[in-house]
Each structure stands twice: as C-alpha cells, then as structure tokens.
Design a protein around this motif. Sequence first.
Motif, short mmCIF file in Angstrom:
data_model
loop_
_atom_site.label_atom_id
_atom_site.label_comp_id
_atom_site.label_asym_id
_atom_site.label_seq_id
_atom_site.Cartn_x
_atom_site.Cartn_y
_atom_site.Cartn_z
N LEU A 32 33.56 31.08 33.65
CA LEU A 32 34.83 30.38 33.90
C LEU A 32 35.69 30.34 32.65
CD1 LEU A 32 33.50 27.43 36.10
CD2 LEU A 32 34.82 29.43 36.87
N PHE A 33 35.06 30.14 31.49
CA PHE A 33 35.81 30.16 30.23
C PHE A 33 36.48 31.52 30.04
CE2 PHE A 33 36.28 31.36 25.83
CZ PHE A 33 37.00 30.30 25.31
N SER A 34 35.75 32.57 30.33
CA SER A 34 36.29 33.92 30.17
C SER A 34 37.51 34.14 31.05
CB SER A 34 35.19 34.93 30.52
OG SER A 34 35.68 36.24 30.45
N VAL A 35 37.44 33.65 32.28
CA VAL A 35 38.56 33.79 33.22
C VAL A 35 39.80 33.08 32.66
CG1 VAL A 35 39.41 33.10 35.50
CG2 VAL A 35 37.12 34.11 35.26
N GLU A 36 39.64 31.84 32.21
CA GLU A 36 40.80 31.07 31.74
C GLU A 36 41.29 31.55 30.37
OE1 GLU A 36 43.95 28.33 31.94
OE2 GLU A 36 42.69 29.26 33.48
N ALA A 37 40.38 31.88 29.47
CA ALA A 37 40.79 32.37 28.15
C ALA A 37 41.60 33.66 28.28
CB ALA A 37 39.57 32.57 27.25
N THR A 38 41.14 34.55 29.13
CA THR A 38 41.88 35.80 29.34
C THR A 38 43.25 35.51 29.93
OG1 THR A 38 39.88 37.13 29.55
CG2 THR A 38 41.88 37.99 30.60
N ARG A 39 43.33 34.60 30.89
CA ARG A 39 44.62 34.26 31.47
C ARG A 39 45.58 33.73 30.41
NH1 ARG A 39 47.86 30.44 33.08
NH2 ARG A 39 46.56 28.72 32.44
N ARG A 40 45.07 32.90 29.52
CA ARG A 40 45.92 32.29 28.49
C ARG A 40 46.27 33.24 27.36
NH1 ARG A 40 45.91 26.46 28.19
NH2 ARG A 40 44.99 25.64 30.10
N TRP A 41 45.37 34.14 27.00
CA TRP A 41 45.53 34.91 25.77
C TRP A 41 45.77 36.41 25.96
CZ3 TRP A 41 40.45 32.37 23.74
CH2 TRP A 41 40.70 31.01 23.45
N GLN A 42 45.72 36.91 27.19
CA GLN A 42 45.85 38.34 27.40
C GLN A 42 47.17 38.88 26.88
OE1 GLN A 42 45.11 39.66 31.41
NE2 GLN A 42 44.72 41.73 30.73
N ASP A 43 48.26 38.14 27.01
CA ASP A 43 49.56 38.60 26.52
C ASP A 43 49.57 38.76 25.00
OD1 ASP A 43 50.50 38.64 29.09
OD2 ASP A 43 51.65 36.78 28.93
N HIS A 44 48.57 38.16 24.33
CA HIS A 44 48.44 38.29 22.87
C HIS A 44 47.38 39.32 22.50
CE1 HIS A 44 50.98 34.76 22.44
NE2 HIS A 44 50.22 34.15 23.34
N GLY A 45 46.90 40.06 23.49
CA GLY A 45 45.92 41.11 23.24
C GLY A 45 44.49 40.63 23.15
N ILE A 46 44.24 39.38 23.58
CA ILE A 46 42.89 38.83 23.50
C ILE A 46 42.33 38.72 24.91
CG2 ILE A 46 41.48 36.85 22.82
CD1 ILE A 46 43.75 36.20 20.77
N VAL A 47 41.21 39.38 25.14
CA VAL A 47 40.52 39.30 26.43
C VAL A 47 39.05 38.98 26.16
CG1 VAL A 47 42.10 40.87 27.60
CG2 VAL A 47 40.02 41.78 26.53
N THR A 48 38.42 38.42 27.16
CA THR A 48 37.01 38.07 27.04
C THR A 48 36.31 38.32 28.37
OG1 THR A 48 35.47 36.27 26.55
CG2 THR A 48 37.59 35.64 27.46
N ASN A 49 35.07 38.74 28.28
CA ASN A 49 34.27 39.00 29.47
C ASN A 49 32.93 38.30 29.32
OD1 ASN A 49 35.96 40.88 31.06
ND2 ASN A 49 35.83 42.10 29.20
N THR A 50 32.25 38.12 30.43
CA THR A 50 30.94 37.46 30.45
C THR A 50 29.87 38.51 30.70
OG1 THR A 50 31.97 35.47 31.31
CG2 THR A 50 29.59 35.65 31.56
N VAL A 51 28.75 38.35 30.02
CA VAL A 51 27.66 39.30 30.12
C VAL A 51 26.40 38.61 30.60
CG1 VAL A 51 26.17 40.82 28.78
CG2 VAL A 51 28.61 40.75 28.29
N ASN A 52 25.74 39.20 31.57
CA ASN A 52 24.41 38.76 31.98
C ASN A 52 23.42 39.75 31.39
OD1 ASN A 52 22.07 37.91 33.18
ND2 ASN A 52 22.60 38.58 35.22
#
Length: 155
Positions: A32-52
């Motif tokens: 869930l953090f990855s989903v929201e962080a990407t939404r907030r920061w993608q325009d600044h070139g920051i993306v995040t993904n979750t790994v199992n």
Amino acid sequence: MRANVDFEDLHFERRPYDPQVAYAQAKTANSLFSVEATRRWQDHGIVTNTVNPGGVATGLQRNFTTAQKESLDAAEAAGVFTYKSIEQGAATTLVAAVAPEFAHTGGHYLDDGREAYPVPDDASLADHPHGVKRWALERAGALRLWEVSTALLTA
C-alpha cells in the motif's frame, strides 16, 4: 488468513499477536505504501515497488508456534511450498531494481521475478502462487495507510 491491514489495531494491542498475521499485515502495508508513494512522487521521477522474496528460511520463523512450524513443514512435504535459498529470495529484489519495465512505473507487486497478477479477496494463494490480493493494491487503503503513518510520525 486475511492479511489486510487492521488500522484499528496496528500494534496487536487488542488481539493476540500472531507472527504470520503480523508479517502478512506488514507486507500488505509495504504494498500500500508503494502504491501511494508512487502516486505522490512519480512526477518527480520517484517510483517504488513491492517485492515478495518468497519463503526464505531466516530467523523470522523463530517466533512461530509449534503448530505454525508443523503447518509449514507439512506444506513443504506436500510440495505446496518450498523454501528458497537466500540468493533465490534476493532475485526478485534485483529484478525490481534493474528491470527496465519497472524503471519508470511503480505501485507493482513482484513475486518470483515477475509482476504478480491480482486475485480476488477470496482466492487461495495456493491456487494462485504468483497472485496478489486486490486489497494490497487498492488506492483507498494506500491513502489511509499514508494518513495513519503520517499521524504516527507527527504524534
């Protein structure tokens, strides 16, 4: 076992502590953090993904009950579950870090070296070993986690 985040009892103060439920809740929160962080920061070139990483025999299992350990042993003996080596567990993290398809897009849940596919809430992950429950990717839950986390940080 439903692994949705229990926002009313994040710290297991009003329910019995279960290490498997705690791990699952934490993994859902990571997603869930990855989903929201990407939404907030993608325009600044920051993306995040979750790994199992999958089931890697680590110290995490030391707090499991005897019944939980026996259940995992039985699942492994039946071929439903196989522990990975540390290197195998790390492989998906490397995919998330260097694969070109994840360089500019985030909010994904990766499992066993590839993006997991969403499965319904009532689906068995035994039947969908590379699936992710839809609630772990939902924007509403991601926003709520962000708000709760922010409140905890500023309290």
